[in-house]
Write a protein that holds these residues in place. Structure first.
Motif, PDB file in Angstrom:
ATOM      1  N   PRO A 132     -11.998  -6.832  11.870  1.00  0.00           N
ATOM      2  CA  PRO A 132     -12.872  -6.707  10.700  1.00  0.00           C
ATOM      3  C   PRO A 132     -13.973  -5.674  10.907  1.00  0.00           C
ATOM      4  O   PRO A 132     -14.596  -5.621  11.970  1.00  0.00           O
ATOM      5  CB  PRO A 132     -13.454  -8.116  10.556  1.00  0.00           C
ATOM      6  N   ILE A 133     -14.184  -4.841   9.885  1.00  0.00           N
ATOM      7  CA  ILE A 133     -15.237  -3.835   9.900  1.00  0.00           C
ATOM      8  C   ILE A 133     -16.486  -4.436   9.262  1.00  0.00           C
ATOM      9  O   ILE A 133     -16.465  -4.899   8.124  1.00  0.00           O
ATOM     10  CB  ILE A 133     -14.823  -2.567   9.138  1.00  0.00           C
ATOM     11  N   LEU A 134     -17.592  -4.429  10.033  1.00  0.00           N
ATOM     12  CA  LEU A 134     -18.893  -4.874   9.536  1.00  0.00           C
ATOM     13  C   LEU A 134     -19.743  -3.640   9.282  1.00  0.00           C
ATOM     14  O   LEU A 134     -19.857  -2.772  10.157  1.00  0.00           O
ATOM     15  CB  LEU A 134     -19.565  -5.779  10.565  1.00  0.00           C
ATOM     16  N   GLY A 135     -20.356  -3.539   8.099  1.00  0.00           N
ATOM     17  CA  GLY A 135     -21.102  -2.328   7.800  1.00  0.00           C
ATOM     18  C   GLY A 135     -22.274  -2.526   6.874  1.00  0.00           C
ATOM     19  O   GLY A 135     -22.580  -3.627   6.433  1.00  0.00           O
ATOM     20  N   CYS A 136     -22.933  -1.409   6.620  1.00  0.00           N
ATOM     21  CA  CYS A 136     -24.104  -1.275   5.738  1.00  0.00           C
ATOM     22  C   CYS A 136     -25.422  -1.640   6.411  1.00  0.00           C
ATOM     23  O   CYS A 136     -26.434  -1.774   5.722  1.00  0.00           O
ATOM     24  CB  CYS A 136     -23.946  -2.056   4.446  1.00  0.00           C
ATOM     25  N   GLU A 137     -25.438  -1.755   7.748  1.00  0.00           N
ATOM     26  CA  GLU A 137     -26.723  -1.974   8.419  1.00  0.00           C
ATOM     27  C   GLU A 137     -27.668  -0.798   8.189  1.00  0.00           C
ATOM     28  O   GLU A 137     -28.869  -0.978   8.031  1.00  0.00           O
ATOM     29  CB  GLU A 137     -26.518  -2.169   9.920  1.00  0.00           C
ATOM     30  N   HIS A 138     -27.125   0.411   8.178  1.00  0.00           N
ATOM     31  CA  HIS A 138     -27.953   1.607   8.112  1.00  0.00           C
ATOM     32  C   HIS A 138     -28.062   2.177   6.705  1.00  0.00           C
ATOM     33  O   HIS A 138     -28.526   3.306   6.527  1.00  0.00           O
ATOM     34  CB  HIS A 138     -27.383   2.678   9.050  1.00  0.00           C
ATOM     35  N   VAL A 139     -27.639   1.427   5.724  1.00  0.00           N
ATOM     36  CA  VAL A 139     -27.643   1.887   4.335  1.00  0.00           C
ATOM     37  C   VAL A 139     -28.662   1.068   3.556  1.00  0.00           C
ATOM     38  O   VAL A 139     -28.540  -0.138   3.438  1.00  0.00           O
ATOM     39  CB  VAL A 139     -26.242   1.726   3.704  1.00  0.00           C
ATOM     40  N   ARG A 140     -29.666   1.720   3.021  1.00  0.00           N
ATOM     41  CA  ARG A 140     -30.755   1.020   2.322  1.00  0.00           C
ATOM     42  C   ARG A 140     -30.481   0.951   0.824  1.00  0.00           C
ATOM     43  O   ARG A 140     -31.299   1.352   0.014  1.00  0.00           O
ATOM     44  CB  ARG A 140     -32.094   1.712   2.578  1.00  0.00           C
ATOM     45  N   SER A 141     -29.332   0.448   0.442  1.00  0.00           N
ATOM     46  CA  SER A 141     -28.937   0.407  -0.967  1.00  0.00           C
ATOM     47  C   SER A 141     -29.096  -0.970  -1.582  1.00  0.00           C
ATOM     48  O   SER A 141     -28.769  -1.166  -2.754  1.00  0.00           O
ATOM     49  CB  SER A 141     -27.477   0.852  -1.099  1.00  0.00           C
ATOM     50  N   GLY A 142     -29.564  -1.943  -0.795  1.00  0.00           N
ATOM     51  CA  GLY A 142     -29.746  -3.284  -1.314  1.00  0.00           C
ATOM     52  C   GLY A 142     -28.445  -3.896  -1.803  1.00  0.00           C
ATOM     53  O   GLY A 142     -27.345  -3.494  -1.402  1.00  0.00           O
ATOM     54  N   PRO A 143     -28.540  -4.873  -2.707  1.00  0.00           N
ATOM     55  CA  PRO A 143     -27.313  -5.493  -3.218  1.00  0.00           C
ATOM     56  C   PRO A 143     -26.512  -4.552  -4.098  1.00  0.00           C
ATOM     57  O   PRO A 143     -25.290  -4.723  -4.236  1.00  0.00           O
ATOM     58  CB  PRO A 143     -27.846  -6.679  -4.041  1.00  0.00           C
ATOM     59  N   PHE A 144     -27.142  -3.542  -4.675  1.00  0.00           N
ATOM     60  CA  PHE A 144     -26.473  -2.689  -5.652  1.00  0.00           C
ATOM     61  C   PHE A 144     -25.451  -1.759  -4.997  1.00  0.00           C
ATOM     62  O   PHE A 144     -24.294  -1.683  -5.426  1.00  0.00           O
ATOM     63  CB  PHE A 144     -27.530  -1.900  -6.430  1.00  0.00           C
ATOM     64  N   GLY A 145     -25.845  -1.070  -3.932  1.00  0.00           N
ATOM     65  CA  GLY A 145     -24.885  -0.231  -3.219  1.00  0.00           C
ATOM     66  C   GLY A 145     -23.811  -1.040  -2.515  1.00  0.00           C
ATOM     67  O   GLY A 145     -22.659  -0.613  -2.418  1.00  0.00           O
ATOM     68  N   ARG A 146     -24.172  -2.217  -2.043  1.00  0.00           N
ATOM     69  CA  ARG A 146     -23.177  -3.065  -1.389  1.00  0.00           C
ATOM     70  C   ARG A 146     -22.115  -3.529  -2.381  1.00  0.00           C
ATOM     71  O   ARG A 146     -20.972  -3.780  -2.003  1.00  0.00           O
ATOM     72  CB  ARG A 146     -23.870  -4.246  -0.722  1.00  0.00           C
ATOM     73  N   ALA A 147     -22.501  -3.658  -3.638  1.00  0.00           N
ATOM     74  CA  ALA A 147     -21.505  -4.021  -4.648  1.00  0.00           C
ATOM     75  C   ALA A 147     -20.393  -2.982  -4.699  1.00  0.00           C
ATOM     76  O   ALA A 147     -19.204  -3.323  -4.824  1.00  0.00           O
ATOM     77  CB  ALA A 147     -22.174  -4.160  -6.019  1.00  0.00           C
TER      78      ALA A 147
END
Length: 388
Positions: A248-263
């Protein structure tokens, strides 16, 4: 009740016996590494206050708090956290939202004090203890540190004996050395611990990320975290990894997009697991939005680094496996506890307890903070004052 004063105590804390490798900060063993910290206090006209103890990204966080306070905090109802969160998300859209986390966490702490309840209770939390994994420091060059694959394997075994059921490696960032490291740790404890690898976005070419990931598949690693140098911002390249690898790939630690970019990441299938961080992703409010979003997609959320705010969040999050306990090293531990009074994150039976007192349930060590203070700022209706 309104907010009538915001106070910021900046200070330094010291880690002894720190040795890290080139490419990061290098300190000879026996010296001390000074790190910046701060305590944010949001105070009301009734005397009720809330606190946040900060330990990373201190200069931009403090700057944004100072920018936001006159317009969005002074005179506001501190219990209207969602309204303040939405205002700050809009206001900080060009500056990575780094000031939001401290403000939001301090407001939750204030609310807990006001209602005389823990944040866990306010969130509807039901887990009193959270399983924890040992998260290592990066490699160093000291013979009694993490200077070799064998040293990591020895330390993994020591962490297993301490009760951890998971062990996360922060490696060199060299694909061949990292493969040797993963094999050594897996050979030693792979049948008794969940193993994770976090290259922290250091692989500069995609083939290195695939080469390492293929070995993780072979070794049965629990997850593979943010390997690519684009910091996970490129959903396309991260999605390719997720498609090609079984780990499994875990990501978005370094992305400051909040819930919106994670969507976007979750809808497009670019991740198998998603990171959240109350310190960096909009506080407790931001993390709970991310957790509910991930839950709707059937995806687990894993929170980045420790601190009492994360323990409260995790008490109310179903789709999570572990609390990150670290960064740990055979000779020192880099925790969020400095500036807190008492042992905030005591490991017992492989888990960490959720604080039960009002708000965050922890006390600031004001003696420590003031002894190591570097700056002191108060903002109220009269303006901003720099104090000694």
């Amino acid at each position: 009740m309104i907010i009538d004063e915001v106070e910021i105590h900046e200070f330094v804390y010291r880690l002894e016996n720190v040795g890290t490798r080139d490419g990061h900060q290098v300190y000879e063993r026996g010296n001390m590494l000074e790190q910046p910290g701060f305590v944010l206090t949001i105070r009301t006209d009734t005397g009720i206050e809330g606190h946040y103890r900060g330990f990373m990204q201190v200069p931009p966080m403090v700057t944004q708090i100072e920018m936001a306070t006159p317009e969005f905090l002074i005179g506001a109802d501190p219990l209207e956290r969602e309204r303040i969160w939405q205002q700050l998300w809009q206001a900080f859209r060009h500056t990575d939202h780094l000031g939001m986390g401290p403000i939001d966490i301090a407001l939750w702490d204030l609310a807990g004090t006001y209602y005389e309840e823990s944040i866990s209770t306010l969130l509807g939390g039901y887990r009193e203890r959270i399983p924890a994994y040992a998260s290592t420091a990066h490699p160093d060059e000291e013979p009694d540190g993490l200077d070799s694959a064998e040293a990591y394997a020895d330390y993994a075994e020591a962490c297993l004996e301490d009760g951890y059921s998971g062990f996360k490696i922060h490696p060199w960032g060299d694909s061949q050395k990292d493969i040797e490291l993963c094999r050594a740790v897996a050979d030693r404890v792979g049948d008794r611990m969940d193993l994770m690898l976090d290259p922290a976005s250091e692989y500069e070419i995609y083939t290195d990320a695939i080469r390492v990931g293929t070995v993780l598949d072979e070794l049965g690693f629990y997850w593979y975290e943010d390997p690519l140098a684009d910091t996970g911002q490129s959903g396309y390249s991260t999605g390719k990894l997720a498609d090609e690898l079984s780990t499994p790939i875990l990501g978005c630690e370094h992305v400051r997009s909040g819930p919106f970019g994670r969507a976007d990441h979750l809808r497009s299938g670019w991740l198998d697991l998603v990171r959240g961080d109350a310190h960096l992703d909009g506080g407790i409010t931001g993390v709970m939005k991310i957790a509910r979003l991930a839950e709707a997609f059937g995806i687990d959320v894993e929170l980045h680094v420790g601190g009492p705010a994360h323990l409260h969040c995790l008490s109310a999050i179903r789709n999570n496996t572990y609390h990150e306990h670290g960064l740990l090293h055979p000779e020192f531990d880099w925790m969020t506890e400095r500036g807190f009074d008492g042992d905030v994150e005591r490991l017992e039976d492989g888990s960490v307890g959720v604080p039960s007192g009002p708000g965050l349930g922890v006390e600031i060590d004001w003696g420590y903070v003031r002894e190591n203070q570097t700056e002191h700022t108060v903002i109220d209706q009269a303006g901003t004052s720099g104090l000694n």
